[in-house]
Design a protein around this motif. Structure first.
Motif, PDB file in Angstrom:
ATOM      1  N   GLN A 109       0.990  -1.383   0.029  1.00 36.43           N
ATOM      2  CA  GLN A 109       0.071   0.055   0.043  1.00 36.43           C
ATOM      3  C   GLN A 109       0.618   1.110   0.047  1.00 36.43           C
ATOM      4  OE1 GLN A 109      -3.531  -0.265   0.267  1.00 36.43           O
ATOM      5  NE2 GLN A 109      -3.194  -2.588  -0.056  1.00 36.43           N
ATOM      6  N   PHE A 110       0.252   2.221  -0.487  1.00 36.89           N
ATOM      7  CA  PHE A 110       1.046   3.492  -0.542  1.00 36.89           C
ATOM      8  C   PHE A 110      -0.033   4.760  -0.180  1.00 36.89           C
ATOM      9  CE2 PHE A 110       0.149   3.049  -5.002  1.00 36.89           C
ATOM     10  CZ  PHE A 110      -0.212   4.414  -5.520  1.00 36.89           C
ATOM     11  N   VAL A 111       0.510   5.837   0.301  1.00 37.49           N
ATOM     12  CA  VAL A 111      -0.460   7.070   0.352  1.00 37.49           C
ATOM     13  C   VAL A 111       0.245   8.291   0.020  1.00 37.49           C
ATOM     14  CG1 VAL A 111      -1.900   8.240   1.991  1.00 37.49           C
ATOM     15  CG2 VAL A 111      -1.781   5.718   2.167  1.00 37.49           C
ATOM     16  N   PHE A 112      -0.343   9.096  -0.707  1.00 38.16           N
ATOM     17  CA  PHE A 112       0.471  10.706  -0.829  1.00 38.16           C
ATOM     18  C   PHE A 112      -0.606  11.474   0.137  1.00 38.16           C
ATOM     19  CE2 PHE A 112       2.386   8.554  -4.465  1.00 38.16           C
ATOM     20  CZ  PHE A 112       3.594   9.074  -4.433  1.00 38.16           C
ATOM     21  N   ARG A 113      -0.053  12.432   0.912  1.00 42.59           N
ATOM     22  CA  ARG A 113      -0.885  13.589   1.225  1.00 42.59           C
ATOM     23  C   ARG A 113       0.031  14.659   1.316  1.00 42.59           C
ATOM     24  NH1 ARG A 113      -1.859   9.631   5.499  1.00 42.59           N
ATOM     25  NH2 ARG A 113      -4.268   9.097   5.453  1.00 42.59           N
ATOM     26  N   VAL A 114      -0.283  15.635  -0.031  1.00 42.88           N
ATOM     27  CA  VAL A 114       0.574  16.698   0.183  1.00 42.88           C
ATOM     28  C   VAL A 114      -0.195  17.780  -0.286  1.00 42.88           C
ATOM     29  CG1 VAL A 114       2.677  15.308  -0.803  1.00 42.88           C
ATOM     30  CG2 VAL A 114       0.812  15.836  -2.520  1.00 42.88           C
ATOM     31  N   ARG A 115       0.416  18.943   0.017  1.00 41.56           N
ATOM     32  CA  ARG A 115      -0.278  20.259  -0.395  1.00 41.56           C
ATOM     33  C   ARG A 115       0.136  20.507  -1.987  1.00 41.56           C
ATOM     34  NH1 ARG A 115      -3.012  23.089   2.754  1.00 41.56           N
ATOM     35  NH2 ARG A 115      -3.040  22.582   5.025  1.00 41.56           N
ATOM     36  N   TYR A 116      -0.668  20.028  -2.751  1.00 42.96           N
ATOM     37  CA  TYR A 116      -0.427  20.118  -4.214  1.00 42.96           C
ATOM     38  C   TYR A 116      -1.650  19.841  -5.007  1.00 42.96           C
ATOM     39  CZ  TYR A 116       1.681  18.665  -8.572  1.00 42.96           C
ATOM     40  OH  TYR A 116       1.872  18.305 -10.109  1.00 42.96           O
ATOM     41  N   LEU A 117      -1.935  20.885  -6.033  1.00 39.96           N
ATOM     42  CA  LEU A 117      -2.926  20.607  -7.136  1.00 39.96           C
ATOM     43  C   LEU A 117      -2.247  20.533  -8.486  1.00 39.96           C
ATOM     44  CD1 LEU A 117      -5.891  20.817  -7.463  1.00 39.96           C
ATOM     45  CD2 LEU A 117      -5.708  23.253  -7.889  1.00 39.96           C
ATOM     46  N   PRO A 118      -2.620  19.414  -8.746  1.00 42.75           N
ATOM     47  CA  PRO A 118      -1.814  18.961 -10.190  1.00 42.75           C
ATOM     48  C   PRO A 118      -2.781  19.628 -11.106  1.00 42.75           C
ATOM     49  CG  PRO A 118      -3.127  17.078  -9.237  1.00 42.75           C
ATOM     50  CD  PRO A 118      -3.268  18.143  -8.456  1.00 42.75           C
ATOM     51  N   PRO A 119      -1.900  20.229 -12.315  1.00 47.73           N
ATOM     52  CA  PRO A 119      -2.519  20.921 -13.327  1.00 47.73           C
ATOM     53  C   PRO A 119      -3.387  19.885 -14.150  1.00 47.73           C
ATOM     54  CG  PRO A 119      -0.138  20.533 -13.853  1.00 47.73           C
ATOM     55  CD  PRO A 119      -0.559  20.108 -12.593  1.00 47.73           C
ATOM     56  N   GLY A 120      -4.710  20.461 -14.408  1.00 46.21           N
ATOM     57  CA  GLY A 120      -5.637  19.790 -15.172  1.00 46.21           C
ATOM     58  C   GLY A 120      -6.428  18.768 -14.069  1.00 46.21           C
ATOM     59  N   CYS A 121      -6.046  18.677 -12.911  1.00 50.69           N
ATOM     60  CA  CYS A 121      -6.834  17.868 -12.256  1.00 50.69           C
ATOM     61  C   CYS A 121      -6.553  16.344 -12.418  1.00 50.69           C
ATOM     62  CB  CYS A 121      -8.311  17.992 -12.127  1.00 50.69           C
ATOM     63  SG  CYS A 121      -8.597  19.666 -11.290  1.00 50.69           S
ATOM     64  N   THR A 122      -5.365  15.980 -13.035  1.00 48.65           N
ATOM     65  CA  THR A 122      -4.720  14.806 -13.192  1.00 48.65           C
ATOM     66  C   THR A 122      -3.389  14.449 -12.796  1.00 48.65           C
ATOM     67  OG1 THR A 122      -4.211  15.341 -15.598  1.00 48.65           O
ATOM     68  CG2 THR A 122      -6.245  14.348 -15.401  1.00 48.65           C
ATOM     69  N   ALA A 123      -3.154  13.553 -12.465  1.00 49.38           N
ATOM     70  CA  ALA A 123      -1.620  13.356 -11.711  1.00 49.38           C
ATOM     71  C   ALA A 123      -1.219  12.062 -12.311  1.00 49.38           C
ATOM     72  CB  ALA A 123      -1.809  13.110 -10.366  1.00 49.38           C
ATOM     73  N   ASP A 124       0.160  12.010 -12.463  1.00 46.81           N
ATOM     74  CA  ASP A 124       0.685  10.672 -12.995  1.00 46.81           C
ATOM     75  C   ASP A 124       1.269   9.958 -11.810  1.00 46.81           C
ATOM     76  OD1 ASP A 124       0.272  11.075 -15.762  1.00 46.81           O
ATOM     77  OD2 ASP A 124       1.990  12.260 -16.114  1.00 46.81           O
ATOM     78  N   ILE A 125       1.100   8.740 -11.623  1.00 52.18           N
ATOM     79  CA  ILE A 125       1.846   7.733 -10.678  1.00 52.18           C
ATOM     80  C   ILE A 125       2.682   6.848 -11.249  1.00 52.18           C
ATOM     81  CG2 ILE A 125       1.318   6.175  -8.738  1.00 52.18           C
ATOM     82  CD1 ILE A 125      -0.142   8.921  -7.926  1.00 52.18           C
ATOM     83  N   ARG A 126       3.805   6.857 -10.844  1.00 54.58           N
ATOM     84  CA  ARG A 126       4.800   5.832 -11.583  1.00 54.58           C
ATOM     85  C   ARG A 126       5.394   4.959 -10.458  1.00 54.58           C
ATOM     86  NH1 ARG A 126       8.935   9.346 -13.919  1.00 54.58           N
ATOM     87  NH2 ARG A 126       9.947   8.996 -12.112  1.00 54.58           N
ATOM     88  N   ALA A 127       5.429   3.624 -11.140  1.00 55.35           N
ATOM     89  CA  ALA A 127       6.103   2.634  -9.966  1.00 55.35           C
ATOM     90  C   ALA A 127       6.777   1.730 -10.814  1.00 55.35           C
ATOM     91  CB  ALA A 127       5.117   2.046  -9.027  1.00 55.35           C
ATOM     92  N   GLY A 128       8.010   1.317 -10.604  1.00 56.83           N
ATOM     93  CA  GLY A 128       8.591   0.368 -11.343  1.00 56.83           C
ATOM     94  C   GLY A 128       8.468   0.816 -12.950  1.00 56.83           C
ATOM     95  N   GLY A 129       8.256   0.157 -13.814  1.00 51.65           N
ATOM     96  CA  GLY A 129       8.020   0.441 -15.250  1.00 51.65           C
ATOM     97  C   GLY A 129       6.899   0.925 -15.801  1.00 51.65           C
TER      98      GLY A 129
END
Length: 153
Positions: A109-129
């Motif tokens: 499991q993973f969790v991100f809690r950050v003060r950040y608003l991604p542009p376009g209300c979409t975010a990229d999550i990368r793990a491994g390849g």
């Protein structure tokens, strides 16, 4: 004439019983059942079906660099972005928009809690390849837009 028995664990002359003298001194021999010997010899041979089964197991469980990403929550509230998810491997680095890093726990499991608003209300999550694009709920991109000039009205 009979000899008196030696002390337990000792041979003639008080010496410890070792090697062949231990066998001659009356200690019981280890008796093995005939099926035990045959099971040992069978265990050392490989079945013709064992190798393909091992290969299929490796292919189905995945390659070490591969990570399947599952997102369970992606929410923006009170200026805090929360993204929860799971990968296919434990203790793997997960990266949010190339800015924020975290590692999966032993339960993957993973969790991100950050003060950040991604542009376009979409975010990229990368793990491994693998990279996964996530739509953020309760997000309005109004905060990221440049203020309109009075002449544009």
């Amino acid at each position: 004439m009979q000899r008196p028995p030696a002390a337990p664990g000792r041979g003639c002359g008080g010496k410890p019983r070792t090697g062949t003298s231990a066998r001659r001194s009356g200690l019981p021999r280890r008796i093995r059942h005939p099926s035990y010997e045959s099971s040992i010899s069978r265990a050392n041979t490989m079945s013709p079906f064992r190798l393909p089964a091992i290969a299929c197991t490796f292919l189905l469980t995945g390659v070490p660099g591969h990570a399947e990403i599952t997102i369970t929550e992606s929410d923006y509230a009170a200026g805090v972005l929360v993204v929860r998810g799971q990968t296919s491997q434990s203790h793997q680095q997960v990266i949010l928009d190339g800015r924020y890093n975290t590692d999966t726990d032993s339960g993957r499991q993973f969790v991100f809690r950050v003060r950040y608003l991604p542009p376009g209300c979409t975010a990229d999550i990368r793990a491994g390849g693998e990279t996964r694009q996530v739509d953020i709920t309760n997000c309005s991109d109004a905060g990221n837009e440049a203020p309109k000039s009075p002449s544009a009205r």
